[in-house]
Structures are given as structure tokens and as C-alpha cells.
Design a protein around this motif. Sequence first.
Motif, short mmCIF file in Angstrom:
data_model
loop_
_atom_site.label_atom_id
_atom_site.label_comp_id
_atom_site.label_asym_id
_atom_site.label_seq_id
_atom_site.Cartn_x
_atom_site.Cartn_y
_atom_site.Cartn_z
N GLY A 30 -13.07 47.60 35.69
CA GLY A 30 -14.20 46.70 35.83
C GLY A 30 -13.99 45.44 35.03
O GLY A 30 -12.88 45.14 34.57
N ASP A 31 -15.09 44.69 34.85
CA ASP A 31 -14.99 43.42 34.15
C ASP A 31 -14.76 43.63 32.66
O ASP A 31 -14.01 42.90 32.03
N ARG A 32 -15.41 44.64 32.08
CA ARG A 32 -15.28 44.92 30.65
C ARG A 32 -15.40 46.42 30.42
O ARG A 32 -16.02 47.14 31.20
N ILE A 33 -14.81 46.88 29.30
CA ILE A 33 -14.99 48.25 28.84
C ILE A 33 -15.45 48.18 27.39
O ILE A 33 -14.78 47.60 26.53
N ASN A 34 -16.60 48.77 27.13
CA ASN A 34 -17.15 48.77 25.78
C ASN A 34 -16.56 49.95 25.00
O ASN A 34 -16.86 51.11 25.28
N THR A 35 -15.75 49.63 24.00
CA THR A 35 -15.12 50.69 23.20
C THR A 35 -15.83 50.91 21.87
O THR A 35 -15.40 51.75 21.08
N ALA A 36 -16.91 50.18 21.63
CA ALA A 36 -17.64 50.33 20.35
C ALA A 36 -18.24 51.73 20.25
O ALA A 36 -18.88 52.22 21.18
N GLY A 37 -18.03 52.36 19.12
CA GLY A 37 -18.59 53.67 18.88
C GLY A 37 -17.88 54.81 19.56
O GLY A 37 -18.34 55.95 19.51
N LEU A 38 -16.77 54.53 20.22
CA LEU A 38 -16.01 55.58 20.89
C LEU A 38 -15.09 56.23 19.86
O LEU A 38 -13.92 55.89 19.73
N GLU A 39 -15.62 57.17 19.13
CA GLU A 39 -14.90 57.78 18.02
C GLU A 39 -14.11 58.99 18.49
O GLU A 39 -14.61 59.83 19.25
N ARG A 40 -12.87 59.05 18.04
CA ARG A 40 -11.99 60.18 18.34
C ARG A 40 -11.19 60.51 17.09
O ARG A 40 -10.96 59.65 16.23
N SER A 41 -10.75 61.74 17.00
CA SER A 41 -9.98 62.16 15.84
C SER A 41 -8.49 61.87 16.00
O SER A 41 -7.73 61.98 15.04
N ASP A 42 -8.09 61.50 17.21
CA ASP A 42 -6.67 61.31 17.49
C ASP A 42 -6.35 59.85 17.81
O ASP A 42 -5.48 59.55 18.61
N VAL A 43 -7.07 58.92 17.16
CA VAL A 43 -6.88 57.49 17.43
C VAL A 43 -5.65 56.97 16.70
O VAL A 43 -5.45 57.23 15.51
N TYR A 44 -4.83 56.21 17.43
CA TYR A 44 -3.67 55.54 16.83
C TYR A 44 -4.00 54.11 16.43
O TYR A 44 -3.43 53.57 15.48
N ALA A 45 -4.86 53.45 17.20
CA ALA A 45 -5.23 52.06 16.93
C ALA A 45 -6.61 51.82 17.54
O ALA A 45 -7.06 52.56 18.41
N THR A 46 -7.26 50.77 17.06
CA THR A 46 -8.61 50.46 17.54
C THR A 46 -8.68 49.20 18.38
O THR A 46 -9.68 48.96 19.04
N SER A 47 -7.67 48.35 18.36
CA SER A 47 -7.69 47.12 19.14
C SER A 47 -6.30 46.84 19.71
O SER A 47 -5.47 46.21 19.07
#
Length: 277
Positions: A30-47
Motif C-alpha cells: 500500500g501507500d504506507r505501513i505503520n511500524t510504530a509500536g510493532l514490538e517483537r523480541s527478534d528485531v534486528y533493526a527498527t528503520s
Amino acid sequence: MADVPPPVPASPRPLLSGRPMATARALLLGDRINTAGLERSDVYATSPLCFRVGDGFAAVFRYGVVVLVGLTPLEEDEVLRGLRPRVSEPVETREEEAVPIRLAREGEEGVGPDGTVQLRAFSPEHLMVAADVLAKSTALAHDEQQVASVFDTLEPFAGRLAADGRAPGGRRAMLKLIGSALLVQHRVSARVAVQERPDVLWDRPDLDRLYSRLEDEYELTERADTLNRKIEVIGKTATALTDLIDTQRSLRLEILIVLLIAAEIVLTLWQMAGGGH
């Protein structure tokens, strides 16, 4: 390049389970994906938001693209279902780009003759670089189609205008055409900055060469420049059509004023002629 990614967490097993090859799929949702508050324990990077899914890898870009590497169909469905409520203005037909990624510890990193992306390691950082290029390429492909559709609409309109010297279709059709042109111009211009390099290169400058090779292979800069030139043409065309509408309106107003003056003169002469008798 703000938002430097956090250190990559330790993993109990390597990504892609040591497989020599996997498939990377980039999907524009879509036009945008809101990633704010999408918390995961296996995150490598946020941006962008990068995280592990089973043995695979996923990267979510705010400009509407998600890249999935080495996921099973069930895992892909799970990720896409989770992102669906966060997608603004979903596209009717998803733009998709799928490429094989091969582990090539020997030889040069980059894109092989068969189109396979070759990486020396399936580390999160290597996959972030590849995902960034694939996401930009997919977004550009969608924008190129949008711009092409506007040009397809403009071409016959301009042809009729050149042949007859008059604006065909009426004012409503012209306004709809201008609206479509301006909408595409806004969306494409604001979607993705191709010239921005991924944040991971701050921590891993040794991957800059890999990024440059992938960027050159997918011709990101050249495609973005061509797209920007076409957007400028669309903007100028919309301005010209707006001026044409204003000119037509002014001409109608002048004709109306002339007719009113003529009617007043005729009425005055009639009254004078009737008064003489």
C-alpha cells in the motif's frame, strides 16, 4: 540517515538454517505501513523494521513494501496478515519482485549473470542491504506503472487538442485528468527517497561496496531520475490544463459581457424608437 539500527541480537541458529540458496520476495502492499509500536523480541533493526521469522528474514519499509526472505508460504501469510491492519491505502494489485539469493563465499558479491543476488553470508546485515535495494526497486516499478498510466491518458487528450485546437471532453473531464496527474505526482514524489543509503551501512561500511553494486544492477538512480523528469512533465501538463480552463472561463465571461452590452444597446434603441412615435 537517522535511526541507526540497534546491535543485532544473538541468535541460537543462523538465518536460513545454513541453506545455500533462498528466495527473496518484495511486495508493495500500500501507500504506507505503520511500524510504530510493532514490538517483537527478534528485531534486528527498527528503520526499517527487520526481524526473524522462523529461519527466515523479514524487512518492513514504511513506504509500503515488505521483503520476505526464505519464508514458507504459511510464514508469509502470517506476516502479511499481521501487517494488513497497518497498511494505509492498500493497492488493488500488489507489485511483486522475487529473486533468488545465493550464498557465495567465493567470488564477488553482487548480481550474477542469471539475476541471482550473491551474498558472502546470510547475516542480518547482508540481508538488510539486499532487502533495501529490492524494496526500492519494487516501489519504483509501481510508481513507473502509475506514471505510465497517466501518460497513456494524456497522450490522446493532447493529440485531440493539437488536432482540433479545442479542449475535448469538457471541463469535468479536464479536472479529473488534472486530479489524476497531481495525485500521481504527489504519491510518487513522497513515496521513497532512492538516494538515501540504508542505515546499516553506518555500522557496516564494508557492505557499502555490495550496496553500490546492487544499486547499479537495479539502476535505482537512473530509474528515479527518469521518473522525476516524467513527474515534472505531468506537473507542467497539469498547470497548462489549468491555465486552459481559466482561459476558457475568461473567454466565456467576456462573451457573456459583450452579449449583455449588446442586449442593453438593442433595448435602449428599441425604447428610443418607441418613444419617438
